[in-house]
Motif scaffolding. Structure first.
Motif, PDB file in Angstrom:
ATOM      1  N   ARG A  45       0.213  12.318 -13.360  1.00 24.96           N
ATOM      2  CA  ARG A  45       0.253  10.899 -13.010  1.00 24.96           C
ATOM      3  C   ARG A  45      -0.375  10.047 -14.107  1.00 24.96           C
ATOM      4  NH1 ARG A  45      -2.952   7.819  -8.052  1.00 24.96           N
ATOM      5  NH2 ARG A  45      -2.183   5.700  -8.560  1.00 24.96           N
ATOM      6  N   GLU A  49       1.591   7.152 -16.197  1.00 25.76           N
ATOM      7  CA  GLU A  49       1.106   5.760 -16.196  1.00 25.76           C
ATOM      8  C   GLU A  49       0.810   5.297 -17.624  1.00 25.76           C
ATOM      9  OE1 GLU A  49       1.280   3.757 -13.889  1.00 25.76           O
ATOM     10  OE2 GLU A  49       0.958   4.684 -11.932  1.00 25.76           O
ATOM     11  N   GLU A  91       4.008  13.141  -3.070  1.00 28.44           N
ATOM     12  CA  GLU A  91       2.870  12.268  -3.318  1.00 28.44           C
ATOM     13  C   GLU A  91       2.950  11.603  -4.684  1.00 28.44           C
ATOM     14  OE1 GLU A  91      -0.693  14.483  -2.756  1.00 28.44           O
ATOM     15  OE2 GLU A  91      -0.378  14.772  -0.589  1.00 28.44           O
ATOM     16  N   GLN A  95       2.842   7.658  -5.504  1.00 26.62           N
ATOM     17  CA  GLN A  95       1.809   7.106  -6.386  1.00 26.62           C
ATOM     18  C   GLN A  95       2.415   6.300  -7.532  1.00 26.62           C
ATOM     19  OE1 GLN A  95      -0.124  10.747  -7.415  1.00 26.62           O
ATOM     20  NE2 GLN A  95      -1.454  10.768  -5.592  1.00 26.62           N
ATOM     21  N   ARG A  97       5.232   4.762  -7.351  1.00 27.23           N
ATOM     22  CA  ARG A  97       6.069   3.715  -6.753  1.00 27.23           C
ATOM     23  C   ARG A  97       7.546   3.909  -7.110  1.00 27.23           C
ATOM     24  NH1 ARG A  97       1.999   0.996  -9.179  1.00 27.23           N
ATOM     25  NH2 ARG A  97       3.315  -0.345 -10.503  1.00 27.23           N
TER      26      ARG A  97
END
Length: 333
Positions: A45, A49, A91, A95, A97
């Protein structure tokens, strides 16, 4: 504003590569490519990001993504091989989106790249005619295998029928190592106490190259000399008769023997393709002859293997491009 582009990623044990592509494109583009070291981020993640944060301001956040990972994908929970990252697909999608997140095996992606490769992306090994194009026309049926040493050892298959490619997922790199010579049997004797079970990946991969070098030195009665894969390659160039050079020679032979076994296992009579940075870096050793000799050395089936082309994939982002091809709907799944 939601982005119609697809986010694609090729995530291995050492590096993660990201790009944006377009759905439905005959030749999927790779826009805003970026590669990061997995060791620099605590989680997938965080890496995603970071990438999204680097996109130009004109780019809205993508709503869909396809990630290729160096792991078997058998459910919601994914643990990447040779990498501490682990995640839940459901998940992670929430997270980030994302409206949709598809996670596939990295060699599903690598096998998916075949229909979008060009002649310049392939280099034939051995005196065999170049493999027919994986983009077979209607009515034709072909079968290929993909074998690639990277951080681990990836294996996949592709059946081309009626102009479409169907990918066969596999964790074939984890099958047991099978010595083919007395010397290789001695290597196995050295490695067995260390690993208990010795898979093909323990020798035929980036990390396996280190294991192989250590075993070669032990079998040859030499003291331990811890080196990284780049250091082994450099030592082989400096001393073509030394243990590092012997290691690379044996590595090429083991890769050839394994690739031949995979060809027989899949019935990949139309060709075996070899992707990956390790393959490209060791190309001179693979071309030297031992790879192809061991590929064909299959006893009663040797004549069949002699007719099977072997090709190295030279495209620098083959895994990422394959993920984009999969995402663009160019292969069946």
């Amino acid at each position: 504003m939601r982005n119609p582009s697809l986010l694609v990623a090729d995530i291995g044990g050492t590096n993660a590569r990201f790009a944006l592509t377009e759905p439905g494109a005959a030749q999927p583009p790779l826009r805003y490519q970026q590669a990061v070291a997995t060791a620099d981020f605590a989680s997938l993640r965080d890496a995603v990001e970071h990438y999204l944060g680097q996109l130009p301001g004109v780019e809205a956040r993508p709503s869909r993504a396809v990630f290729a990972v160096a792991s078997a994908v058998t459910g919601d929970a994914v643990k990447i091989t040779n990498n501490p990252w682990a995640f839940s697909i459901r998940e992670l999608g929430a997270q980030l989106r994302l409206d949709a997140l598809d996670v596939i095996n990295d060699f599903t992606a690598m096998a998916s790249v075949l229909p979008v490769l060009h002649d310049a992306d392939l280099q034939t090994i051995g005196n065999v005619a170049r493999a027919p194009s994986p983009t077979a026309g209607a009515g034709e049926r072909r079968c290929y295998a993909v074998v690639g040493p990277g951080t681990g050892l990836g294996v996949g298959g592709v059946i081309v029928e009626r102009g479409r490619s169907v990918v066969i997922e596999s964790e074939g790199g984890h099958v047991g190592f099978a010595p083919g010579t007395a010397y290789e049997l001695e290597l196995l004797r050295v490695l067995l106490p260390r690993f208990g079970r010795v898979s093909a990946e323990r020798l035929i991969s980036g990390t396996g190259l280190v294991n192989l070098y250590d075993a070669v030195r032990a079998v040859d009665g030499l003291p331990a000399d811890p080196l990284t894969p780049p250091q082994i390659s450099a030592a082989a160039e400096r001393d073509p008769q030394g243990p590092a050079a012997r290691t690379l020679q044996v590595f090429a032979e083991l890769l050839g023997a394994f690739a031949g076994d995979v060809a027989m296992a899949f019935g990949a009579w139309d060709g075996v393709l070899l992707p990956g940075g390790v393959t490209q870096k060791l190309l001179p050793w693979i071309e030297a002859g031992g790879f192809r000799r061991r590929f064909e050395d299959k006893g009663r089936h040797g004549a069949i293997l002699q007719r099977i082309p072997t090709q190295v994939i030279l495209h620098p982002q083959a895994g990422l491009l394959g993920t984009a091809a999969y995402a663009a709907g160019l292969v069946l799944r």
